[in-house]
Design an enzyme around this catalytic site. Sequence first.
Site, PDB file in Angstrom:
ATOM      1  N   GLU A 262       0.839  -1.207   0.000  1.00 18.88           N
ATOM      2  CA  GLU A 262       0.000   0.000   0.000  1.00 18.88           C
ATOM      3  C   GLU A 262       0.875   1.260   0.000  1.00 18.88           C
ATOM      4  OE1 GLU A 262      -2.969   0.070   3.073  1.00 18.88           O
ATOM      5  OE2 GLU A 262      -3.295   2.219   2.897  1.00 18.88           O
ATOM      6  N   ARG A 263       1.858   1.269   0.899  1.00 21.04           N
ATOM      7  CA  ARG A 263       2.693   2.479   1.036  1.00 21.04           C
ATOM      8  C   ARG A 263       3.560   2.689  -0.201  1.00 21.04           C
ATOM      9  NH1 ARG A 263       3.655   1.073   7.450  1.00 21.04           N
ATOM     10  NH2 ARG A 263       1.530   1.646   8.012  1.00 21.04           N
TER      11      ARG A 263
END
Length: 399
Positions: A262-263
């Site tokens: 996600e990051r």
Amino acid sequence: MEENRIRENQMAEQIAGPDELYFNEEHGMLRQTVKDFVTKEINAHLDEWEAKGESPLHDLFKKMGDLGLLGIRYDEAYGGQGLDYWYELVFLEELAHIEGLGLPVAIAVQTHMATPAIAEFGSDYLKQTYLRPALAGDMVTSIAVTEPGAGSDVSALATTAKRDGDTYVINGSKTFITNGTQADFLTLLARTSEKPGYHSFSLFVVPTDLPGFEVSKKLDKLGMRSSDTAELFFDDLRIPVENLIGEEGEGFIYQMRQFQHERYSVLPSAYITTMDMINMTVDYLRQRIVFGKPLIKQQVLRHRLAEWLTEIECIKQFTYHIVRMKSAGLDATREITMGKLKAARLFQEIAQGCLQMYGGMGFMNETLISRYYRDSRVFSVGGGADEVMCEVIGKLEGF
Ligand SMILES: Cc1cc2nc3c(=O)[nH]c(=O)nc-3n(C[C@H](O)[C@H](O)[C@H](O)COP(=O)(O)OP(=O)(O)OC[C@H]3O[C@@H](n4cnc5c(N)ncnc54)[C@H](O)[C@@H]3O)c2cc1C
């Protein structure tokens, strides 16, 4: 020495620019496919979806699935493309040309936030039943971690999943869930033990068509308005034990790994979307006459732009370094965390700085920079706040 010089010269003749150090013709073909899709199927409709407060994800994801865009790196056995990290980067870079953050985040939920743990730790049953349709665009997914009482401190979450025979019974609520009003299934983190510590949580696939599931509220947001965000409620919702991802008690660890995807998915926005903002701002500065000359002639503005370009180049090269680390099988948690922190801040700085250069026009909704400005705030909060990124970096550094 002479040999090295000749080799360098030969290399220089072969490549037309620095990007060719990383991308070949096949990457270029994928880039063109995503670029066309973004232009025709997304940007052309974005004003309408922003006004509506949501996008037609089932329709959009089906089209993306048909083009093979939702599973670039996923296993071909489950409908993925089985390609490498550079293809994934091409995909993310082109998504970053979407004119606002609502859709890139909604799509990344499907590709980078709700599905990596199923692919990495899920059973063949879960992959066939949920991952495959998600990659095909037949099912829309959400990642359901945050709760009213647990955001930055994930371990404070109170939603429970209690084993009862062949089922788990889920009770509790989740909030700020992207794609939440449209999702066919959630990848949900719940408490499976009252004991303290990180082994009291498990990750589940939760279909949303079961009794006991409710979208309790569609949330109204400052930005990312083309993406729907919801509060969800679970009242004695029963799921089969087969819907447990991996092993009971390991969900927290799986989710921390899933957060890395996600990051990482945020990083290209910091050097692609920001370049789009700068390009449109430079066009405006060239034609806007103030004090008898185009604003671009003001050295103070040109220097500001030059400094941003320098920072953009740094975050781009840092992202490419992360891709090289991932490709070599190295753990890039430290670098991804630093990248997410820097990307969030740079995106905001450039969005607010460009808006300033537009003057009053920047404050008008008809000017795209105002959307980027509103949307820019999300990166310093969503996916782990800046302060949480600093905590992670500090811990990894041993202080
Ligand atoms: C648009 C949007 C979409 C989202 N989508 C999803 C989703 O799809 N799924 C999902 O599960 N979640 C989602 N989230 C939730 C997001 O991950 C959380 O908002 C985020 O983790 C912060 O949690 P919180 O809002 O509870 O803030 P809190 O935990 O209450 O923290 C508030 C603030 O306190 C500060 N802070 C926190 N910890 C520390 C610390 N250790 N030291 C110093 N300061 C600190 C930070 O500035 C933080 O912003 C979304 C959020 C937004 C805004």
